[in-house]
Design a protein around this motif. Structure first.
Motif, PDB file in Angstrom:
ATOM      1  N   SER A  31      20.494  38.928  36.954  1.00 29.27           N
ATOM      2  CA  SER A  31      21.007  40.286  36.761  1.00 29.27           C
ATOM      3  C   SER A  31      21.836  40.728  37.958  1.00 29.27           C
ATOM      4  O   SER A  31      22.889  41.355  37.803  1.00 29.27           O
ATOM      5  CB  SER A  31      19.856  41.266  36.531  1.00 29.27           C
ATOM      6  N   ARG A  32      21.370  40.415  39.149  1.00 24.90           N
ATOM      7  CA  ARG A  32      22.112  40.814  40.350  1.00 24.90           C
ATOM      8  C   ARG A  32      23.423  40.067  40.484  1.00 24.90           C
ATOM      9  O   ARG A  32      24.441  40.641  40.886  1.00 24.90           O
ATOM     10  CB  ARG A  32      21.230  40.592  41.588  1.00 24.90           C
ATOM     11  N   VAL A  33      23.410  38.779  40.165  1.00 24.82           N
ATOM     12  CA  VAL A  33      24.652  38.003  40.251  1.00 24.82           C
ATOM     13  C   VAL A  33      25.686  38.524  39.254  1.00 24.82           C
ATOM     14  O   VAL A  33      26.855  38.752  39.595  1.00 24.82           O
ATOM     15  CB  VAL A  33      24.367  36.509  39.998  1.00 24.82           C
ATOM     16  N   VAL A  34      25.267  38.751  38.003  1.00 25.41           N
ATOM     17  CA  VAL A  34      26.197  39.221  36.976  1.00 25.41           C
ATOM     18  C   VAL A  34      26.691  40.623  37.303  1.00 25.41           C
ATOM     19  O   VAL A  34      27.890  40.918  37.188  1.00 25.41           O
ATOM     20  CB  VAL A  34      25.518  39.188  35.593  1.00 25.41           C
ATOM     21  N   ALA A  35      25.780  41.510  37.733  1.00 29.29           N
ATOM     22  CA  ALA A  35      26.189  42.878  38.066  1.00 29.29           C
ATOM     23  C   ALA A  35      27.137  42.891  39.257  1.00 29.29           C
ATOM     24  O   ALA A  35      28.136  43.625  39.263  1.00 29.29           O
ATOM     25  CB  ALA A  35      24.953  43.726  38.361  1.00 29.29           C
ATOM     26  N   GLY A  36      26.843  42.083  40.277  1.00 30.45           N
ATOM     27  CA  GLY A  36      27.724  42.023  41.440  1.00 30.45           C
ATOM     28  C   GLY A  36      29.102  41.501  41.092  1.00 30.45           C
ATOM     29  O   GLY A  36      30.123  42.031  41.558  1.00 30.45           O
ATOM     30  N   ALA A  37      29.147  40.457  40.253  1.00 34.49           N
ATOM     31  CA  ALA A  37      30.439  39.912  39.839  1.00 34.49           C
ATOM     32  C   ALA A  37      31.218  40.919  38.997  1.00 34.49           C
ATOM     33  O   ALA A  37      32.441  41.066  39.158  1.00 34.49           O
ATOM     34  CB  ALA A  37      30.231  38.616  39.053  1.00 34.49           C
ATOM     35  N   ALA A  38      30.520  41.639  38.108  1.00 33.63           N
ATOM     36  CA  ALA A  38      31.190  42.644  37.281  1.00 33.63           C
ATOM     37  C   ALA A  38      31.749  43.768  38.138  1.00 33.63           C
ATOM     38  O   ALA A  38      32.894  44.215  37.938  1.00 33.63           O
ATOM     39  CB  ALA A  38      30.210  43.204  36.249  1.00 33.63           C
ATOM     40  N   ALA A  39      30.958  44.240  39.105  1.00 31.76           N
ATOM     41  CA  ALA A  39      31.425  45.314  39.980  1.00 31.76           C
ATOM     42  C   ALA A  39      32.618  44.855  40.815  1.00 31.76           C
ATOM     43  O   ALA A  39      33.604  45.595  40.970  1.00 31.76           O
ATOM     44  CB  ALA A  39      30.287  45.777  40.890  1.00 31.76           C
ATOM     45  N   ALA A  40      32.554  43.633  41.340  1.00 33.84           N
ATOM     46  CA  ALA A  40      33.673  43.124  42.143  1.00 33.84           C
ATOM     47  C   ALA A  40      34.940  42.989  41.307  1.00 33.84           C
ATOM     48  O   ALA A  40      36.040  43.340  41.763  1.00 33.84           O
ATOM     49  CB  ALA A  40      33.293  41.773  42.755  1.00 33.84           C
ATOM     50  N   ALA A  41      34.804  42.493  40.073  1.00 34.00           N
ATOM     51  CA  ALA A  41      35.971  42.335  39.204  1.00 34.00           C
ATOM     52  C   ALA A  41      36.579  43.690  38.849  1.00 34.00           C
ATOM     53  O   ALA A  41      37.811  43.861  38.875  1.00 34.00           O
ATOM     54  CB  ALA A  41      35.572  41.592  37.931  1.00 34.00           C
ATOM     55  N   ALA A  42      35.728  44.678  38.536  1.00 37.56           N
ATOM     56  CA  ALA A  42      36.237  45.998  38.157  1.00 37.56           C
ATOM     57  C   ALA A  42      36.913  46.690  39.336  1.00 37.56           C
ATOM     58  O   ALA A  42      38.017  47.237  39.209  1.00 37.56           O
ATOM     59  CB  ALA A  42      35.101  46.853  37.611  1.00 37.56           C
ATOM     60  N   VAL A  43      36.257  46.679  40.496  1.00 34.57           N
ATOM     61  CA  VAL A  43      36.832  47.326  41.678  1.00 34.57           C
ATOM     62  C   VAL A  43      38.131  46.632  42.083  1.00 34.57           C
ATOM     63  O   VAL A  43      39.121  47.287  42.442  1.00 34.57           O
ATOM     64  CB  VAL A  43      35.810  47.317  42.834  1.00 34.57           C
ATOM     65  N   GLY A  44      38.142  45.307  42.031  1.00 35.18           N
ATOM     66  CA  GLY A  44      39.360  44.578  42.384  1.00 35.18           C
ATOM     67  C   GLY A  44      40.514  44.883  41.448  1.00 35.18           C
ATOM     68  O   GLY A  44      41.658  45.068  41.881  1.00 35.18           O
TER      69      GLY A  44
END
Length: 277
Positions: free
Chosen positions: A149-162
């Protein structure tokens, strides 16, 4: 008609509530253990973001003081864009989630097999094996779920912010020029090389003001066009608020023409009276 709009409004509200609950669940509830500060802060942040977004949209539509529109616009519209990309990224993460969990489960089974003890005959002493670095213990099931959950959430947040950050930088940097050659078989020879600068969606408003308009004008003039066509969505607001922002358009060197877009009508344009010009 009123009933139809009411039903559509309720459906839109339901989709908005469910979508934000899903976003909070994947980004905050599934990535933390037990109720705590992170979950409450996440819920408060999502609610505050939507309050700013709604305030920015409503303030622009009802003609709130321009300073208030400017205060609400940046955080409100940025959150609107960020929430959309966060939702898309989290939904895409649902494809990765089971694959990552399966990979961790296979690794856990392989590690458990290494640790499997071998029977030793009674009275015998097994030879002493050379000491080696111990293998990391496999993660228990709850920890695996939390890790995924943390890996997927972190990747999603990084992709959206980027994505939102890159798009914002691209807008503030100014317009890009795309040169397109349009061959016309019956075009008179005298018109060969005739240049038309077409520009749209400038969106002068609480966020983009006079400085951005100046960049647009300088970019257009640098292409040395024979004619300029502004084909809609020049402004988001009234003549009173955006007249100074649109002033650099008077520096266009070529004959220039403008047609209204939907955002001009959102801002109260009447036929033949485009706001901001």
């Amino acid at each position: 008609m009123v009933v139809v709009f009411g039903v559509v409004g309720l459906l839109a509200l339901a989709v908005l509530v469910v979508g934000n609950w899903y976003l909070w669940r994947r980004l905050f509830r599934d990535t933390t253990r037990g109720p705590g500060f992170a979950r409450r802060a996440g819920a408060a942040g999502i609610a505050a973001g939507w309050a700013l977004a709604v305030g920015a949209v409503v303030g622009e539509r009802v003609g709130a003081p321009f300073w208030l529109q400017q205060v609400l616009a940046w955080p409100g519209f940025l959150w609107l864009a960020l929430s959309i990309y966060l939702l898309l990224a989290v939904v895409a993460g649902e494809v990765v989630r089971p694959l990552l969990r399966r990979l961790l489960e296979r690794r856990a089974r392989a590690t458990a097999a290494v640790y499997q003890p071998h029977p030793v005959p009674a009275g015998s002493v097994p030879p002493r094996a050379p000491e080696a670095e111990p293998e990391p213990a496999p993660l228990p099931e709850p920890s695996r779920r939390l890790f995924v959950s943390r890996v997927v959430a972190g990747a999603a947040a990084a992709a959206a912010v980027g994505t939102v950050g890159y798009g914002t930088y691209g807008v503030l940097r100014g317009p890009a020029v795309k040169r397109v050659t349009v061959p016309l078989a019956k075009l008179p020879r005298a018109a060969h090389g005739y240049r038309i600068a077409v520009v749209s969606d400038i969106h002068l408003g609480p966020i983009l003001g006079r400085g951005f308009a100046q960049k647009v004008v300088d970019t257009i003039n640098a292409t040395q066009p024979d004619i300029v066509a502004v084909v809609g969505d020049l402004v988001d607001g009234s003549v009173k608020n955006l007249g100074p922002a649109a002033a650099p358009l008077s520096q266009l060197k070529a004959p220039s023409y403008f047609v209204t877009g939907n955002h001009e009508y959102f801002s109260g344009a009447r036929l033949g009276v485009p706001p901001g010009l």
